[in-house]
Structure formats: C-alpha cells, structure tokens
Enzyme design. Structure first.
Site, PDB file in Angstrom:
ATOM      1  N   LYS A   1       6.139 -23.830  35.869  1.00  0.00           N
ATOM      2  CA  LYS A   1       6.692 -24.795  36.817  1.00  0.00           C
ATOM      3  C   LYS A   1       5.753 -25.002  38.004  1.00  0.00           C
ATOM      4  O   LYS A   1       5.707 -26.092  38.589  1.00  0.00           O
ATOM      5  CB  LYS A   1       8.063 -24.330  37.295  1.00  0.00           C
ATOM      6  CG  LYS A   1       9.186 -24.583  36.300  1.00  0.00           C
ATOM      7  CD  LYS A   1       9.397 -26.062  36.077  1.00  0.00           C
ATOM      8  CE  LYS A   1      10.615 -26.351  35.223  1.00  0.00           C
ATOM      9  NZ  LYS A   1      10.846 -27.814  35.048  1.00  0.00           N
TER      10      LYS A   1
ATOM     11  N   TYR B   1       8.003 -18.338  33.416  1.00  0.00           N
ATOM     12  CA  TYR B   1       8.620 -19.641  33.691  1.00  0.00           C
ATOM     13  C   TYR B   1       8.091 -20.211  35.007  1.00  0.00           C
ATOM     14  O   TYR B   1       7.711 -21.383  35.091  1.00  0.00           O
ATOM     15  CB  TYR B   1      10.138 -19.467  33.758  1.00  0.00           C
ATOM     16  CG  TYR B   1      10.903 -20.664  34.271  1.00  0.00           C
ATOM     17  CD1 TYR B   1      11.160 -21.744  33.440  1.00  0.00           C
ATOM     18  CD2 TYR B   1      11.395 -20.692  35.577  1.00  0.00           C
ATOM     19  CE1 TYR B   1      11.874 -22.844  33.909  1.00  0.00           C
ATOM     20  CE2 TYR B   1      12.103 -21.781  36.048  1.00  0.00           C
ATOM     21  CZ  TYR B   1      12.340 -22.854  35.208  1.00  0.00           C
ATOM     22  OH  TYR B   1      13.042 -23.939  35.672  1.00  0.00           O
TER      23      TYR B   1
END
Length: 251
Positions: free
Chosen positions: A161, A157
């Site tokens: 990002k 993740y």
C-alpha cells in the site's frame, strides 16, 4: 461531466465488488442515476453488485478484470471508456493477505505486491493517459493508513500500500495542470469482506461512512483524506515515534 454541485454522470469502479466502492456508487446514485462500469472478475458477486446498483435507476455494465493479468488491462480500460468519458474512477481493489505467510513465502508475497501495488500502478499510468486526453475527471485511489509506517503485524500489506499510495500521491502533482484531480483515501479499519473475521481496530468505519468521505473529498477537490478524519492526527503521532517505542506497541 461533474455538475456544479459535484455529482458525476459516469463512474468507473476498478474492483467492482468492493464494499466501499459500491457504497460510494449508491451515494452518487441517490443524487441522480448515472452510468456505472464495474470492472472485476466475473462471478455471482459481480452480478449481484450490478443488480444492486441497477435498482438505483442507474445504467450498469460489467467488464472482466483480473488484477494479476496485466496483459489484459489495456483492453479493460478501452472497454470502460467505450461509451464515453468517465467523470469519476475508483481504484478500489486489493487483498489483505496473511502477513506471516507473506514474509516467508515468495508466491504469497508476490500476490500481495502484484494486486496491491503493481496493478494499481500500471492501471494508473493508463488512466492518467486517458483522463489527460479527455481533459477532466476525478481519480480516487483507496489506500490505507498501513501505508504510512510499517508495523510488525501487517508490514507486507503495508509495504504494498505504501508503493501504491506514493504513486497516486505523485499523480496529484503530475496531473495538476491537466484538468484531472487525484484523491488518495486512507480509510482506517472498515467492516468489509476484506476484514471479515478480523478484530476491529479503534475508530472502525462502515463502507457507508467511507463513501461519505470519498464523495465529499471529490466534491471539494481534496488530494488526501483519512477516514475518519482523526486518523490523520493518529498517524502523524505514530510516524514520529522513535523506533524503540514504536516497535513495542501492541499491533
């Protein structure tokens, strides 16, 4: 256009069921009704979000949007701007994913990358072009402190990002002379649908608290903000910890 005290007349939300984005829309609408476009996959949640915002007196329309269908994104932007200029755009979609699956399963990794990085980047290119042509506007990208340094528990993740964060940070420079301002927002753990069932981190936020940060940042023309503000200093320390120490931390 945005008025003298920072209130927009129009708002586009890419990720129209986002708890943070909806709280932000409500905060703006509390000052005066506005024209809102919610872009998200058609669902009962999207219908409920639109009805929730209509209760503020705002005019709300919905546009079908799927982050993983880039061939449709040009049409999404065209429809979103069909009724005129957009003062504030929120890029507010994303998925958490399962980190262990993400680094061991190609399709799981691809989904996180496409939703959290590829789609925001390609949409950002289209939005930059459209906003430059209209000569004004605010573009807000909701990133994460996870983008600032990879951690064992969420590096899949975090990596997605990080790419998204770097792109929109770059747009703050590229659009600086166009009349368009870009704000990258890095909320800490937020109590939303995305984090439901997860153990809250210290300094956890509500969507309403993050909305306060977003509205203030747009009004003041800030390029980067953290929610809460103290996360800036926490991440500064974590970024500079030696790897031998960082990798032993319990997260």
């Amino acid at each position: 256009m945005i008025d003298a005290v920072g209130n927009p007349q129009s708002l586009l939300v890419l990720g129209g069921t986002s708890d943070i984005a909806l709280a932000t829309a409500e905060k703006y609408a509390a000052q005066r009704p506005l024209r809102i476009v919610l872009a998200a996959r058609p669902s009962e949640r999207l219908d409920a979000a639109a009805e929730r915002l209509r209760r503020t007196g705002s005019t709300v329309t919905t546009v079908p949007f799927d982050a993983r269908k880039p061939e449709t994104h040009g049409e999404v932007i065209e429809k979103a701007f069909a009724e005129g200029d957009v003062d504030v755009t929120l890029v507010a979609f994303g998925i958490q994913g399962d980190n262990e699956q993400g680094w061991t399963d190609v399709e799981a990794a691809r989904e996180v990358a496409e939703v959290n990085y590829v789609a925001p980047m390609t949409l950002g290119v289209r939005l930059a072009e459209r906003l430059r042509k209209q000569g004004h506007g605010r573009l807000v990208a909701i990133s994460s402190p996870a983008a600032e340094r990879a951690r064992r528990s969420n590096f899949v993740y975090g990596s997605s990002k990080a790419g998204m964060d770097a792109f929109y940070t770059g747009l703050t420079y590229a659009l600086a002379d166009s009349g368009v301002k870009v704000t990258v927002v890095r909320p800490n753990f937020v109590h939303t649908k995305l984090t439901q069932g997860m153990k809250p981190a210290p300094m956890a936020q509500t969507p309403e608290q993050v909305a306060e940060v977003i509205v203030d940042a747009v009004r003041r023309g800030k390029e980067q903000v953290w929610a809460p503000a103290q996360m800036r200093w926490v991440m500064m320390v974590l970024r500079h910890l030696p790897r031998v120490i960082f990798r032993r931390l319990p997260f």
